[in-house]
Structures are given as C-alpha cells and as structure tokens.
Design a protein around this motif. Structure first.
Motif, PDB file in Angstrom:
ATOM      1  N   GLU A 199       0.831  -1.200   0.000  1.00 24.63           N
ATOM      2  CA  GLU A 199       0.000   0.000   0.000  1.00 24.63           C
ATOM      3  C   GLU A 199       0.869   1.255   0.000  1.00 24.63           C
ATOM      4  O   GLU A 199       0.390   2.343  -0.274  1.00 24.63           O
ATOM      5  CB  GLU A 199      -0.950   0.010   1.196  1.00 24.63           C
TER       6      GLU A 199
ATOM      7  N   TRP B  61      -6.640  -4.913  -2.130  1.00 22.29           N
ATOM      8  CA  TRP B  61      -6.253  -3.510  -2.220  1.00 22.29           C
ATOM      9  C   TRP B  61      -6.269  -3.180  -3.704  1.00 22.29           C
ATOM     10  O   TRP B  61      -5.358  -3.530  -4.450  1.00 22.29           O
ATOM     11  CB  TRP B  61      -4.895  -3.261  -1.576  1.00 22.29           C
ATOM     12  N   ARG B  62      -7.350  -2.573  -4.116  1.00 26.25           N
ATOM     13  CA  ARG B  62      -7.623  -2.419  -5.544  1.00 26.25           C
ATOM     14  C   ARG B  62      -6.506  -1.758  -6.357  1.00 26.25           C
ATOM     15  O   ARG B  62      -6.276  -2.158  -7.500  1.00 26.25           O
ATOM     16  CB  ARG B  62      -8.961  -1.737  -5.728  1.00 26.25           C
TER      17      ARG B  62
ATOM     18  N   GLN C 247     -10.003 -14.430  -2.738  1.00 21.58           N
ATOM     19  CA  GLN C 247     -10.422 -13.449  -1.752  1.00 21.58           C
ATOM     20  C   GLN C 247     -11.756 -13.852  -1.135  1.00 21.58           C
ATOM     21  O   GLN C 247     -12.711 -14.119  -1.850  1.00 21.58           O
ATOM     22  CB  GLN C 247     -10.571 -12.080  -2.432  1.00 21.58           C
TER      23      GLN C 247
ATOM     24  N   THR D 247     -15.375 -13.331   0.816  1.00 24.29           N
ATOM     25  CA  THR D 247     -16.410 -12.299   0.747  1.00 24.29           C
ATOM     26  C   THR D 247     -16.808 -11.890   2.166  1.00 24.29           C
ATOM     27  O   THR D 247     -16.376 -12.494   3.153  1.00 24.29           O
ATOM     28  CB  THR D 247     -17.650 -12.811  -0.001  1.00 24.29           C
ATOM     29  N   ARG D 248     -17.666 -10.887   2.247  1.00 24.26           N
ATOM     30  CA  ARG D 248     -18.102 -10.412   3.564  1.00 24.26           C
ATOM     31  C   ARG D 248     -18.830 -11.480   4.371  1.00 24.26           C
ATOM     32  O   ARG D 248     -18.887 -11.390   5.594  1.00 24.26           O
ATOM     33  CB  ARG D 248     -18.965  -9.166   3.417  1.00 24.26           C
TER      34      ARG D 248
ATOM     35  N   HIS E 208     -11.780 -11.873  11.078  1.00 24.44           N
ATOM     36  CA  HIS E 208     -10.654 -11.394  10.267  1.00 24.44           C
ATOM     37  C   HIS E 208     -10.677 -12.071   8.909  1.00 24.44           C
ATOM     38  O   HIS E 208     -11.055 -13.232   8.824  1.00 24.44           O
ATOM     39  CB  HIS E 208      -9.329 -11.687  10.965  1.00 24.44           C
TER      40      HIS E 208
ATOM     41  N   SER F  42     -10.670  -7.843   8.170  1.00 28.55           N
ATOM     42  CA  SER F  42     -11.705  -6.837   8.347  1.00 28.55           C
ATOM     43  C   SER F  42     -12.487  -6.638   7.053  1.00 28.55           C
ATOM     44  O   SER F  42     -12.032  -6.999   5.965  1.00 28.55           O
ATOM     45  CB  SER F  42     -11.094  -5.512   8.800  1.00 28.55           C
ATOM     46  N   ALA F  43     -13.657  -6.049   7.169  1.00 31.32           N
ATOM     47  CA  ALA F  43     -14.559  -5.876   6.029  1.00 31.32           C
ATOM     48  C   ALA F  43     -13.905  -5.113   4.877  1.00 31.32           C
ATOM     49  O   ALA F  43     -14.237  -5.346   3.726  1.00 31.32           O
ATOM     50  CB  ALA F  43     -15.827  -5.176   6.470  1.00 31.32           C
ATOM     51  N   ARG F  44     -12.952  -4.226   5.166  1.00 35.66           N
ATOM     52  CA  ARG F  44     -12.349  -3.459   4.071  1.00 35.66           C
ATOM     53  C   ARG F  44     -11.554  -4.342   3.117  1.00 35.66           C
ATOM     54  O   ARG F  44     -11.286  -3.960   1.994  1.00 35.66           O
ATOM     55  CB  ARG F  44     -11.502  -2.314   4.612  1.00 35.66           C
ATOM     56  N   PHE F  45     -11.190  -5.548   3.560  1.00 38.96           N
ATOM     57  CA  PHE F  45     -10.451  -6.470   2.709  1.00 38.96           C
ATOM     58  C   PHE F  45     -11.342  -7.578   2.136  1.00 38.96           C
ATOM     59  O   PHE F  45     -10.825  -8.555   1.610  1.00 38.96           O
ATOM     60  CB  PHE F  45      -9.291  -7.099   3.474  1.00 38.96           C
TER      61      PHE F  45
ATOM     62  N   THR G  46     -17.978  -8.067  -1.568  1.00 34.93           N
ATOM     63  CA  THR G  46     -19.398  -8.235  -1.326  1.00 34.93           C
ATOM     64  C   THR G  46     -19.865  -9.421  -2.145  1.00 34.93           C
ATOM     65  O   THR G  46     -19.683  -9.440  -3.367  1.00 34.93           O
ATOM     66  CB  THR G  46     -20.173  -6.974  -1.728  1.00 34.93           C
TER      67      THR G  46
END
Length: 94
Positions: free
Chosen positions: A33, A52-53, A73, A75-76, A84, A86-89, A92
């Motif tokens: 990042e 991390w787009r 990856q 999903t939520r 773990h 977290s939702a940001r990673f 949907t």
C-alpha cells in the motif's frame, strides 16, 4: 520464488517452511500500500486474502508475457465465521 508480505511473522514462517522443504525462497517485507511490488518479471503472481484495488494496476507490470495472476479473496460472508480479515479487505458476495 519470491514472497512479499508486510508481516514479519508470515515471512519467518514461510522461510522456515521453505528451508525445511528444501525450496529456495526469497522473502521481502513490503507494504504494497506504500511501496511498489518488487520488479519482475514473474511467471506467476498469487494474491491471497488481500484486497487492495490499486494493486491490480501493478500486476501487469510485474508479470512476464503469458504469466498468470491468481487471486483468491473471501467475501463479507466470511465475517459470519471469523472476524478477520476486516470488512475493508472483503468482497461483497452475491
């Protein structure tokens, strides 16, 4: 083979497992990042459980022609079983 991660623990575990298996492995502590990916070219780039787009833009620059990018990856819905990552990673799900 090169392993890039921000986690010293993950890098140490991977290096130890590689040594035990007799597999050559170079490890690099990189926060992707904040810093670019190590220069390729690589035949394969594997990204597991890290969303991390902006990273997607860098992948074609480090892959050799005909190389593969594999992305896995959760999903939520994963949060129903585990807090773990977290939702940001997480993606949907449909």
């Amino acid at each position: 083979m090169t392993l890039v991660d921000i986690s010293d623990v993950a890098l140490e575990r991977a290096a130890a497992a590689a040594r035990q298996a007799g597999v050559p492995l170079r490890v690099e502590r990189v926060d992707v990042e904040e810093a670019p990916l190590p220069p390729g070219p690589y035949q394969l780039v594997l990204c597991m459980n890290f969303l991390w787009r902006p990273l997607f833009e860098a992948i074609p620059r480090v892959l050799e022609p005909g190389g593969l990018f594999v992305f896995a990856q959760p999903t939520r819905s994963n949060l129903q079983r585990n807090p773990h990552p977290s939702a940001r990673f997480l993606l949907t799900g449909a």
